[in-house]
Design an enzyme around this catalytic site. Sequence first.
Site, PDB file in Angstrom:
ATOM      1  N   ASP A  90       0.863  -1.166   0.000  1.00 48.57           N
ATOM      2  CA  ASP A  90       0.000   0.000   0.000  1.00 48.57           C
ATOM      3  C   ASP A  90       0.906   1.225   0.000  1.00 48.57           C
ATOM      4  OD1 ASP A  90      -1.995  -1.858   0.339  1.00 48.57           O
ATOM      5  OD2 ASP A  90      -2.789  -1.014   2.197  1.00 48.57           O
ATOM      6  N   SER A 134       7.536   3.815   5.877  1.00 46.96           N
ATOM      7  CA  SER A 134       8.652   4.339   5.111  1.00 46.96           C
ATOM      8  C   SER A 134       8.351   4.307   3.632  1.00 46.96           C
ATOM      9  CB  SER A 134       9.932   3.580   5.438  1.00 46.96           C
ATOM     10  OG  SER A 134      11.034   4.282   4.945  1.00 46.96           O
ATOM     11  N   HIS A 187       4.957  -7.366  -0.633  1.00 43.11           N
ATOM     12  CA  HIS A 187       4.729  -8.631  -1.319  1.00 43.11           C
ATOM     13  C   HIS A 187       5.436  -8.673  -2.669  1.00 43.11           C
ATOM     14  CE1 HIS A 187       1.215  -9.712   1.390  1.00 43.11           C
ATOM     15  NE2 HIS A 187       1.434  -8.440   1.684  1.00 43.11           N
TER      16      HIS A 187
END
Length: 285
Positions: free
Chosen positions: A96, A253, A152
């Site tokens: 995300d 981050s 991922h």
Amino acid sequence: MTQRRSMPSLGEELNFLLTNRIPRRLATQFVGWLSKVEQPLVRDISIGVWRLFSRLDLSEAKKTKFVSMHDCFTRELKEGARPIDTDPDVLISPCDGIVGACGHVVDGRLYQAKGLTYRLDELVGDADFEKTYRNGCFVTLRLTASMYHRFHAPYDCTVEQVTAISGDTWNVNPIAVKRIEKLFCRNERAAIRTRLSTGSVVTLVPVAAILVASIRLHCLDLTLGMHYRGARRLACNAKLAKGEEMGWFEHGSTIIVFAPEGFALSPGIEEGATIRMGQPLLRLP
């Protein structure tokens, strides 16, 4: 014509001072310790303060009770919360994030923010890395504190090598990115080289930040951070399916995704756009 920069607001000035002019490494070590305290009162106060300064939404979390703030921060999501685009021509977003910058690398140089650039060799310092992406494309994805912090595999791939690079713990929020030259080249970071099932080499560069500055990678079964004193280059041979979990940040981050020449941005990928893990990020050649 020289473009005038808008004057920063008082809030931006305070944010910059509070997060970047404090003893960053000391604050990072303290919060890293505090976040893992499993005492209920400490946990509840920590998560409560976190909620005051972010839009924390736990409705998609796999579990609703956490033993510590760290447990909440690195939470897993419910099954199916992030559908994976199965189009074989699509490289998905590994996390995300908010697109901070994107576009083409030009002769080994790319931009951090308007008016600020850096070079590939300053970010990783590896001849193969610089050669592979010299005229490729990139997307910088910024994770805010309240977001899902696991990342991922962007495609069916094999993780071939991880390069660990020591550095500072500057905040990487927008105000700092606009002010600190070569910011991503200063912080703790890792270059995760993956070879796609198509043969192309795509590299993910997670950049750590203030308050924890640690990156957990399953393929190495270790945590890279300020306390890591091992080898700089770590060989791997981990096969991952598209969308399979690679690891997580222990604080919000940035991940910079690099692809070779011939890849293109997916429709809608532009500065300021919000994207979720599993959605189209790049188009394969």
